[in-house]
Design an enzyme around this catalytic site. Structure first.
Site, PDB file in Angstrom:
ATOM      1  N   GLY A  20       0.829  -1.203   0.000  1.00  0.00           N
ATOM      2  CA  GLY A  20       0.000   0.000   0.000  1.00  0.00           C
ATOM      3  C   GLY A  20       0.863   1.253   0.000  1.00  0.00           C
ATOM      4  N   GLY A  22      -0.382   4.605   0.191  1.00  0.00           N
ATOM      5  CA  GLY A  22      -1.060   5.812   0.641  1.00  0.00           C
ATOM      6  C   GLY A  22      -0.191   6.503   1.685  1.00  0.00           C
ATOM      7  N   GLY A  23      -0.792   7.410   2.433  1.00  0.00           N
ATOM      8  CA  GLY A  23      -0.030   8.177   3.413  1.00  0.00           C
ATOM      9  C   GLY A  23       0.668   7.310   4.453  1.00  0.00           C
ATOM     10  N   GLY A  25       1.644   4.046   4.268  1.00  0.00           N
ATOM     11  CA  GLY A  25       2.729   3.279   3.655  1.00  0.00           C
ATOM     12  C   GLY A  25       3.908   4.170   3.301  1.00  0.00           C
ATOM     13  N   PHE A 125     -13.293  21.840  13.405  1.00  0.00           N
ATOM     14  CA  PHE A 125     -13.815  20.585  12.878  1.00  0.00           C
ATOM     15  C   PHE A 125     -14.712  19.967  13.945  1.00  0.00           C
ATOM     16  CE2 PHE A 125     -12.426  17.513   9.427  1.00  0.00           C
ATOM     17  CZ  PHE A 125     -12.316  18.463   8.444  1.00  0.00           C
ATOM     18  N   GLN A 246     -18.076   4.232   9.654  1.00  0.00           N
ATOM     19  CA  GLN A 246     -18.516   5.629   9.695  1.00  0.00           C
ATOM     20  C   GLN A 246     -19.253   6.056   8.429  1.00  0.00           C
ATOM     21  OE1 GLN A 246     -15.622   9.226   9.736  1.00  0.00           O
ATOM     22  NE2 GLN A 246     -16.642   9.220  11.713  1.00  0.00           N
ATOM     23  N   HIS A 248     -20.330   9.337   6.653  1.00  0.00           N
ATOM     24  CA  HIS A 248     -20.043  10.773   6.688  1.00  0.00           C
ATOM     25  C   HIS A 248     -21.349  11.524   6.464  1.00  0.00           C
ATOM     26  CE1 HIS A 248     -18.333  14.683   5.855  1.00  0.00           C
ATOM     27  NE2 HIS A 248     -17.144  14.231   6.192  1.00  0.00           N
ATOM     28  N   LEU A 258     -17.637  13.214  -1.526  1.00  0.00           N
ATOM     29  CA  LEU A 258     -17.463  13.796  -0.197  1.00  0.00           C
ATOM     30  C   LEU A 258     -17.490  15.323  -0.235  1.00  0.00           C
ATOM     31  CD1 LEU A 258     -16.581  13.465   2.820  1.00  0.00           C
ATOM     32  CD2 LEU A 258     -14.227  13.526   1.998  1.00  0.00           C
ATOM     33  N   THR A 260     -16.342  17.984   2.446  1.00  0.00           N
ATOM     34  CA  THR A 260     -15.590  17.988   3.699  1.00  0.00           C
ATOM     35  C   THR A 260     -16.359  18.579   4.883  1.00  0.00           C
ATOM     36  OG1 THR A 260     -13.633  18.858   4.825  1.00  0.00           O
ATOM     37  CG2 THR A 260     -14.470  20.157   3.006  1.00  0.00           C
ATOM     38  N   GLU A 261     -16.077  18.025   6.067  1.00  0.00           N
ATOM     39  CA  GLU A 261     -16.583  18.604   7.303  1.00  0.00           C
ATOM     40  C   GLU A 261     -16.067  20.034   7.478  1.00  0.00           C
ATOM     41  OE1 GLU A 261     -16.914  15.801  10.601  1.00  0.00           O
ATOM     42  OE2 GLU A 261     -15.551  17.113  11.698  1.00  0.00           O
ATOM     43  N   ARG A 292     -19.451  13.016  13.937  1.00  0.00           N
ATOM     44  CA  ARG A 292     -20.062  12.571  12.679  1.00  0.00           C
ATOM     45  C   ARG A 292     -21.226  11.610  12.888  1.00  0.00           C
ATOM     46  NH1 ARG A 292     -14.698  11.949   8.817  1.00  0.00           N
ATOM     47  NH2 ARG A 292     -14.421  14.204   8.580  1.00  0.00           N
ATOM     48  N   HIS A 359     -18.089   5.956   4.563  1.00  0.00           N
ATOM     49  CA  HIS A 359     -16.888   6.784   4.462  1.00  0.00           C
ATOM     50  C   HIS A 359     -15.629   6.156   5.049  1.00  0.00           C
ATOM     51  CE1 HIS A 359     -14.587  10.437   4.114  1.00  0.00           C
ATOM     52  NE2 HIS A 359     -14.398  10.541   5.416  1.00  0.00           N
ATOM     53  N   GLU A 393      -5.942   3.081   7.871  1.00  0.00           N
ATOM     54  CA  GLU A 393      -7.344   2.683   7.918  1.00  0.00           C
ATOM     55  C   GLU A 393      -7.533   1.165   7.935  1.00  0.00           C
ATOM     56  OE1 GLU A 393      -9.837   4.823   5.168  1.00  0.00           O
ATOM     57  OE2 GLU A 393     -11.598   3.628   5.646  1.00  0.00           O
ATOM     58  N   ARG A 404     -14.819   7.847  14.516  1.00  0.00           N
ATOM     59  CA  ARG A 404     -13.618   8.649  14.297  1.00  0.00           C
ATOM     60  C   ARG A 404     -13.966  10.128  14.197  1.00  0.00           C
ATOM     61  NH1 ARG A 404     -11.307  10.997   9.957  1.00  0.00           N
ATOM     62  NH2 ARG A 404     -12.444   9.877   8.331  1.00  0.00           N
ATOM     63  N   SER A 409      -7.969  11.050  10.803  1.00  0.00           N
ATOM     64  CA  SER A 409      -7.589   9.957   9.915  1.00  0.00           C
ATOM     65  C   SER A 409      -6.211  10.188   9.298  1.00  0.00           C
ATOM     66  CB  SER A 409      -8.643   9.802   8.819  1.00  0.00           C
ATOM     67  OG  SER A 409      -8.208   8.876   7.883  1.00  0.00           O
ATOM     68  N   LEU A 410      -6.013  11.394   8.747  1.00  0.00           N
ATOM     69  CA  LEU A 410      -4.677  11.719   8.236  1.00  0.00           C
ATOM     70  C   LEU A 410      -3.663  11.630   9.374  1.00  0.00           C
ATOM     71  CD1 LEU A 410      -5.428  14.713   5.814  1.00  0.00           C
ATOM     72  CD2 LEU A 410      -4.616  12.443   5.184  1.00  0.00           C
TER      73      LEU A 410
END
Lengths: 593, 232
Positions: A20, A22-23, A25, A125, A246, A248, A258, A260-261, A292, A359, A393, A404, A409-410
């Site tokens: 993976g 993504g952020g 990995g 947020f 979750q 959203h 999406l 965003t919140e 959420r 989400h 995730e 969450r 998450s980030l």
């Protein structure tokens, strides 16, 4: 092209295999590459296509750039947001590390939005407070509403600098294990030409992201098929807390994109068909910035009670036009473009139709706060699996518990991608040599891949089974659940899983066979759906995102515990780690916003 | 709704051909990607293309649509003349059907050293940047690497190994303009010579096709200006 498939299976050796890109990995691979270790990153898509790219609103860290803040308040909000199912040692670690994680990203080049004094911009947020439940906090570090894009690209760029070894467009099929369950690498195939490679690694990190594709309407990308979770289950590892999914509050109604919140963080709010600012009734203090799960339930109730908007009364409206075009263009340019493209609506002029949309997978592969995958062994609830890590995730560490918070998450992927890498560095010092992988273990997976080389006789198609699965999950495992609906859902998913043996595909090519990739993805979706619906069916209480209309209260005596679902043992449970590292535990309290 | 789609599988086809597909019950506002997914799911599993996020953020599904490069997921069928002619992005080798080999494109991206260089010791907090300095990155950092621009550029078609192409140059500009970066001189130096940057003849195809509304030609102009003022 098919020539390569007749060649013997190639074997490659690395210190660490990361599945993976993504952020999570990429943060881990960067840490490892800089520690002078050999790292292979296997990703079924080119790294910057990973779903981190779609994260919008931002990343929480108590930098106190906008107002007073500290990590302990952030910790309180996260524990409360989790509905007291989050593990408090991991949450303390995450919130304490958050500022460092953000500064590191900034040093990597992430183009964060800025305040007049030159510091990183932070926005309000949901579920965030000052002083343990007091006034709204502004804790979410943002790059306009493209924070995930900014972070993912910067991390990939840093990995280019660090010369990380990438296997782009390779699909990881299964983990390879030794006799005692230790993980020795994985078998992957090159999507480009169908060739199979065994990657031998002293440590393997799963960072494959979520599984939103188990639902019909989702904010998630098509690639979010829970591959790592499926792989873990087939390796005998249970999935944790999968009933906590979750929804959203603000996906574009019926479409799923999406919003965003951060739109509500910047001052947007929800209105029902009567034009009423509805959240004032559900969360008098936090209003539209309640957690959420709270906002999603509120929208579902409004629609159920006939106060929905539109000809079908099936959504509510998110109002932003009062913010003015300048604020919208500066802080929310991405969602503005999305609304114009998909709805023909400019949010600077008209409200956006929204509805709760699948989400985020709060559950996942159980880990401790070092990213080590942990399983129950006899009387020990959390025994590390040798050589195996998970982060982001796909993992359940668990910092999100039952629900969450936006912006966490980030933070999760960066903090625990980094933590896992740091633990791997230590682990590798103690475990200096690769272990031999048994041919039998390899051949089993090779046969599975080769199954699709010849036309099958089964009558089931990937699209047919997948569409049914998504429909069943949407109808039977959504925002509100009860025994009858869940029981039916369990039956339906079990029957679908049975039909997998009759699956065949019409494409037998070796060259970029996306039908084959989708078949493997479906196997993973099915595993995740089974774990999700079984866990939801068993949990007879309402907590976080898991809302039962037949068990409407949280039950801390019977149910303040983590679910574990495995193919071998079905459901099992383990205690929540309520003891933080250095501070006092936050005991469960009624959760009001 | 009628489609004419470029097909090529090197294992079975001596040369590429065009295949006709037809979809009924296409609702207004449907995006091209949704139509392609329906064709794959309902009619032909062998039709191959890349896709992921479905909302124009991941940059996977760049293709040539009725002669213009774009992302299938943000291209509405309402806007397209029928039959819709779909081909792979031009100028790079085709792997299969609509899937191209993007290595040359990525190589040029890597060639501009697309990462922040800071030589001074890092502070324990963030490097400061004013909102005005940060604003200079708007229109540069949002690139999704879909390759629609570079594969629409004649200069890139002719010299894909020597001319960096609009996407890579946009990226170069993103770091040249970043007030935090300390490699300014070197970055400009690296772009000198007749090909890397100066093969841009301001044909502007890149600007017309960018699905994110970015303007690589303008970015290239900004780099040229900086080179000029540096040499003075």
């Amino acid at each position: 092209m098919s020539e390569s498939n007749r060649q013997p299976i190639e074997r490659r050796q690395f210190d660490t295999l990361i599945i993976g890109a993504g952020g999570g990995g990429l943060r881990a691979s960067l840490q490892l590459a800089e520690a002078d270790l050999s790292v292979a990153v296997v990703s079924k898509v080119f790294p910057t296509r990973s779903h981190t790219v779609a994260a919008q609103g931002g990343m929480n860290a108590a930098l106190a750039n906008v107002g007073p803040d500290n990590w302990h308040w952030h910790m309180f909000d996260t524990v409360k947001g989790s509905d007291y199912l989050g593990d408090q040692d991991a949450i303390e670690y995450m919130c304490r590390t958050a500022p460092k994680a953000v500064y590191e990203l900034e040093h990597f080049g992430v183009p964060f939005s800025r305040l007049d004094n030159g510091k990183i911009y932070q926005r309000a947020f949901g579920g965030q407070s000052q002083n343990f439940g007091g006034d709204q906090a502004a804790r979410t570090c943002a790059a306009a509403d493209r924070t995930g894009h900014a972070i993912l690209h910067s991390l990939y760029q840093q990995n280019i600098r660090a010369k990380t070894h990438f296997f782009d467009e390779y699909f990881a099929v299964d983990l390879l294990q030794g006799d005692e369950g230790q993980v020795l690498g994985a078998l992957v195939f090159n999507i480009n030409d169908g060739s199979i490679i065994v990657i031998e690694a002293r440590t393997t990190l799963i960072a494959t992201g979520g599984a939103g594709q188990i639902f019909k309407t989702t904010t998630n990308a098509l690639i979010n098929t829970g591959d790592g979770m499926g792989m873990a289950m087939r390796a005998g590892i249970p999935l944790q807390d999968m009933e906590f999914y979750q929804f959203h509050p603000t996906g574009i109604a019926g479409r799923g994109m999406l919003i965003t919140e951060g739109a509500r963080g910047e001052g947007g709010y929800l209105v029902n068909a009567d034009g009423e600012r509805m959240m004032e009734r559900y969360a008098p203090k936090a209003k539209d910035l309640a957690s959420r799960d709270v906002v999603s339930r509120a929208i579902a109730i409004e629609v159920r009670e006939g106060r929905g908007c539109g000809p079908k009364k099936d959504h509510v409206m998110l109002k932003l036009d009062h913010l003015g075009e300048e604020v919208i263009q500066k802080r929310l340019p991405g969602i503005r473009q999305t609304c114009i493209t998909f709805l023909g609506i400019d949010p600077a002029e008209a409200p956006i139709p929204v509805f709760p949309t699948a989400h985020y997978t709060m559950g996942g592969i159980p880990t401790n706060r070092h990213g080590q995958v942990v399983v129950p062994v006899k009387d020990t609830p959390e025994e590390p699996v040798a050589g195996l890590y998970a982060a982001g995730e796909c993992a359940c560490v668990s910092v999100h518990g039952g629900n969450r918070l936006g912006g966490n998450s980030l933070l999760d992927i960066l903090v625990f991608g980094r933590a896992a890498a740091n633990h791997i560095i230590e682990y590798l010092k103690e475990n200096k040599y690769h272990q031999q992988i048994d041919d039998a273990a390899i051949n089993k997976v090779v046969d599975k891949v080769r199954r699709y080389d010849k036309p099958g006789t089964g009558k089931e198609t990937v699209a047919g089974l997948r569409d049914e699965l998504k429909q069943v999950m949407e109808e039977h495992c959504s925002v509100f659940r009860n025994k009858e609906i869940l029981n039916q859902g369990v039956d339906k998913i079990e029957r679908l899983a049975e039909r997998m043996k009759d699956l065949s595909i019409d494409d037998q090519s070796y060259t970029f066979n996306t039908a084959k990739v989708e078949a493997f993805e479906l196997e993973n979706l099915m595993a995740v759906a089974l774990a999700t619906i079984h866990s939801a069916n068993a949990r007879e209480e309402s907590r976080g995102a898991h809302s039962r209309t037949d068990f409407t209260e949280r039950d801390d005596i019977a149910w303040m515990r983590h679910s574990l679902y495995s193919f071998e043992n079905g459901l099992d449970y383990k205690p929540v780690r309520t003891k933080p590292i250095s501070v006092e535990s936050f005991p469960p309290k009624p959760r009001v916003y | 709704m009628k489609f004419k789609i470029y097909r090529y599988n090197p294992e079975t086809d001596k040369k590429p051909y065009v295949q006709d597909y037809e979809l009924d019950k296409v609702e207004p506002g449907t995006m091209l990607l949704a139509a392609l997914l329906r064709i794959k799911d309902e009619q032909d599993q062998t039709l191959s293309f890349r896709r992921s996020c479905g909302e124009g953020v991941c940059g996977s599904d760049g293709m040539n649509i009725n002669g213009t490069n774009g992302l299938a997921c943000v291209t509405s069928l309402d806007s397209l003349k029928q039959p819709v002619e779909i081909r792979p992005l031009p100028g790079l080798p085709v792997i299969r059907d609509l899937i191209i080999d993007m290595e040359q494109f990525y190589k040029q991206y890597r060639a501009v050293k697309p990462y922040l260089v800071v030589n001074d010791p890092m502070p324990e907090v963030e490097l400061l940047q004013t909102p005005e300095q940060r604003e200079k990155l708007d229109g540069l950092y949002e690139c999704v690497l879909c390759a629609c621009c570079s594969t629409s550029c004649p200069s890139f078609w002719w010299n894909p190994d020597k001319f960096l192409g609009p996407a890579a140059l946009l990226q170069a500009s993103r770091f040249i303009e970043d007030s935090r970066d300390q490699d300014f001189e070197k970055r400009l130096e690296d772009l000198e010579g007749p090909f890397k940057l100066f093969r841009c003849h301001t044909i502007m195809n890149c600007v017309n096709v960018c699905p994110k509304g970015l303007n690589p030609t303008k970015a290239i102009g900004r780099i040229k200006n900086k080179m000029v003022s540096r040499s003075l």
